[in-house]
Design a protein around this motif. Structure first.
Motif, short mmCIF file in Angstrom:
data_model
loop_
_atom_site.label_atom_id
_atom_site.label_comp_id
_atom_site.label_asym_id
_atom_site.label_seq_id
_atom_site.Cartn_x
_atom_site.Cartn_y
_atom_site.Cartn_z
N TRP A 33 29.50 38.08 57.87
CA TRP A 33 30.84 38.63 57.68
C TRP A 33 31.94 37.59 57.71
N ILE A 34 31.80 36.55 58.52
CA ILE A 34 32.85 35.51 58.54
C ILE A 34 32.88 34.75 57.21
N PRO A 35 31.73 34.25 56.71
CA PRO A 35 31.80 33.60 55.38
C PRO A 35 32.25 34.57 54.29
N ALA A 36 31.85 35.85 54.39
CA ALA A 36 32.30 36.82 53.39
C ALA A 36 33.82 36.99 53.46
N GLY A 37 34.37 37.03 54.69
CA GLY A 37 35.81 37.15 54.84
C GLY A 37 36.55 35.96 54.27
N PHE A 38 36.02 34.75 54.53
CA PHE A 38 36.64 33.56 53.96
C PHE A 38 36.55 33.57 52.44
N ALA A 39 35.42 34.05 51.90
CA ALA A 39 35.25 34.11 50.45
C ALA A 39 36.30 35.02 49.82
N VAL A 40 36.48 36.20 50.41
CA VAL A 40 37.48 37.14 49.91
C VAL A 40 38.88 36.54 50.02
N ALA A 41 39.15 35.84 51.13
CA ALA A 41 40.46 35.22 51.31
C ALA A 41 40.72 34.16 50.23
N CYS A 42 39.72 33.34 49.94
CA CYS A 42 39.86 32.31 48.90
C CYS A 42 40.20 32.93 47.56
N LEU A 43 39.45 33.98 47.19
CA LEU A 43 39.69 34.63 45.90
C LEU A 43 41.05 35.32 45.87
N ALA A 44 41.44 35.94 47.00
CA ALA A 44 42.72 36.64 47.05
C ALA A 44 43.90 35.66 46.94
N VAL A 45 43.85 34.59 47.72
CA VAL A 45 44.94 33.60 47.68
C VAL A 45 45.03 32.97 46.30
N HIS A 46 43.87 32.63 45.74
CA HIS A 46 43.85 32.04 44.40
C HIS A 46 44.49 32.99 43.39
N GLY A 47 44.07 34.27 43.42
CA GLY A 47 44.58 35.23 42.46
C GLY A 47 46.05 35.51 42.61
N LEU A 48 46.52 35.67 43.85
CA LEU A 48 47.93 35.94 44.09
C LEU A 48 48.80 34.78 43.60
N ALA A 49 48.32 33.55 43.80
CA ALA A 49 49.11 32.39 43.39
C ALA A 49 49.27 32.33 41.87
N ILE A 50 48.18 32.53 41.13
CA ILE A 50 48.30 32.41 39.67
C ILE A 50 49.04 33.60 39.08
N LEU A 51 49.06 34.73 39.79
CA LEU A 51 49.74 35.91 39.28
C LEU A 51 51.22 35.96 39.66
N LEU A 52 51.56 35.35 40.80
CA LEU A 52 52.91 35.55 41.34
C LEU A 52 53.77 34.29 41.39
N ASN A 91 37.84 34.37 33.34
CA ASN A 91 38.25 33.06 32.85
C ASN A 91 37.59 31.98 33.70
N LYS A 92 36.71 31.21 33.07
CA LYS A 92 35.98 30.16 33.79
C LYS A 92 36.90 29.02 34.19
N ALA A 93 37.77 28.58 33.28
CA ALA A 93 38.63 27.43 33.57
C ALA A 93 39.53 27.69 34.77
N LEU A 94 40.07 28.92 34.86
CA LEU A 94 40.89 29.29 36.01
C LEU A 94 40.04 29.72 37.20
N TRP A 95 38.77 30.05 36.94
CA TRP A 95 37.84 30.57 37.94
C TRP A 95 38.47 31.76 38.64
N THR A 96 38.89 32.73 37.86
CA THR A 96 39.57 33.90 38.39
C THR A 96 38.65 34.71 39.28
N ALA A 97 39.24 35.57 40.11
CA ALA A 97 38.45 36.38 41.03
C ALA A 97 37.50 37.30 40.27
N SER A 98 37.96 37.86 39.16
CA SER A 98 37.08 38.73 38.37
C SER A 98 35.87 37.96 37.87
N TYR A 99 36.10 36.76 37.39
CA TYR A 99 35.02 35.89 36.91
C TYR A 99 34.07 35.54 38.05
#
Length: 360
Positions: free
Chosen positions: A137-156, A245-253
């Motif tokens: 659960w800790i690595p899963a939480g960090f994984a979700v945090a990485c994807l969330a921070v990445h996505g919020l930054a490119i979107l906002l 999107n592979k180049a951006l490595w988006t959360a969906s990707y």
């Protein structure tokens, strides 16, 4: 990436096969006779979108995460020194291979980021999280945090000099960071597919692998396929917000790649456990156990093929020779790739017997 100089015991052969299939696909994609003529499934999407070629690298990153808990348990010393050494060696090999393909004495023209450099950084974070946490659960939480921070930054976040957030090629927060933080030459002039911000979500993919490895620990390959389906569904659900999107490595990707990679791993694990298709699986397992060497040899081959001793690169002349057989260009491109992959694999058994496999 793990290497072996003798027949290994107690290994996860399903994971070896998954890693091996991934590195073989990576070599085939990279060695297409002509990228413009290749079958679409073996060519990267121009920007948004997804092909088999786009799944190869995140599958390998996932394999790095999946193998990390095993590697951490096998470490004889709690010292961080061996980990730092491995990260430094992987990074240095990546830079050296890039230089070999495009030699230069100008540090501003060296490509300092790349596939092995990204793997080194992902491995570093995965080891740190795996060593100081237990359970999935800790690595899963960090994984979700990485994807969330990445996505919020490119979107906002609006990049300096722009009027609004952008996910366009070479623009937006991700493109600005590549141009600002990445030293040397960018692979695509204004952005790099292994650039700064996309590495964060690649780390999330690796940490997802750590979580999945611990989730299936003790369960073998009885992990429900619903986990893979859930990841794919979550990724597809995000596509209206962030495209694949592979180049951006988006959360969906990242989620779709992780889900498809897990499904493939479970299938290969079941096949190796049942002893099915031994010749094919044997090749995958062999490539997986010698993955770093296979990757380095294929990069050295690329460095040779891009040379032009007679005014035309060996790559172009070789592909033209296959084209002269009057076969369709996509098939000619694939034949070139398969022949080049065979050339890559030929010296590996000899290097293994000599104990000359490349380790990091």
């Amino acid at each position: 990436m793990s290497e072996a100089t003798s027949r290994p015991t107690g290994r996860d052969l399903g994971l070896d096969a998954f890693r091996g299939l991934t590195v073989l696909l990576m070599v085939i994609v990279n060695l297409q006779g002509d990228a413009g003529s290749a079958f679409p499934v073996l060519a990267h999407a121009a920007w948004n979108g997804l092909t088999l070629a786009d799944l190869v690298f995140p599958w390998f990153i996932l394999a790095v995460g999946l193998s990390t808990p095993l590697a951490v348990r096998a470490m004889r010393s709690p010292s961080f020194g061996p980990v730092a050494r491995r990260v430094a060696v992987l990074f240095a090999i990546g830079v050296a291979l890039g230089w070999l393909i495009r030699p230069t004495l100008d540090p501003n023209e060296i490509r300092w980021v790349g596939v092995l450099q990204r793997i080194a950084l992902v491995y570093l974070v995965c080891v740190l999280v795996a060593r100081f946490s237990g359970g999935p659960w800790i690595p899963a939480g960090f994984a979700v945090a990485c994807l969330a921070v990445h996505g919020l930054a490119i979107l906002l976040v609006t990049a300096p000099g722009e009027t609004a957030p952008s996910l366009a090629m070479g623009q937006g927060f991700s493109g600005w960071l590549d141009q600002t933080l990445v030293p040397g030459r960018l692979h695509r002039e204004r952005w790099d597919p292994e650039g700064a911000w996309s590495t964060l979500s690649a780390i999330g993919t690796g940490l997802g692998g750590v979580a999945l490895a611990r989730l299936k620990a003790g369960r073998g390959y009885a992990v429900p396929g619903s986990v893979a389906l859930g990841l794919i569904a979550a990724g597809l659900a995000l596509t209206p917000l962030v495209p694949l999107n592979k180049a951006l490595w988006t959360a969906s990707y990242a989620l779709v790649a992780s889900g498809t990679g897990l499904a493939l791993l479970l299938s290969l694990g079941a096949a190796t456990a049942a002893g099915r298709a031994r010749p094919v699986l044997g090749l995958m397992v062999f490539a997986g156990q010698t993955a770093l060497t296979v990757y380095v040899v294929h990069m050295v081959l690329i460095a040779l093929l891009v040379r032009a001793p007679f005014g035309e690169t060996l790559w172009s002349s070789g592909f033209r020779a296959i084209q002269s057989l009057d076969i369709p260009d996509p098939i000619a491109s694939l034949i070139f790739a398969l022949l080049a992959t065979a050339v890559t694999l030929v010296p590996i058994p000899w290097l293994r017997r000599r104990g000359w496999l490349i380790r990091a």
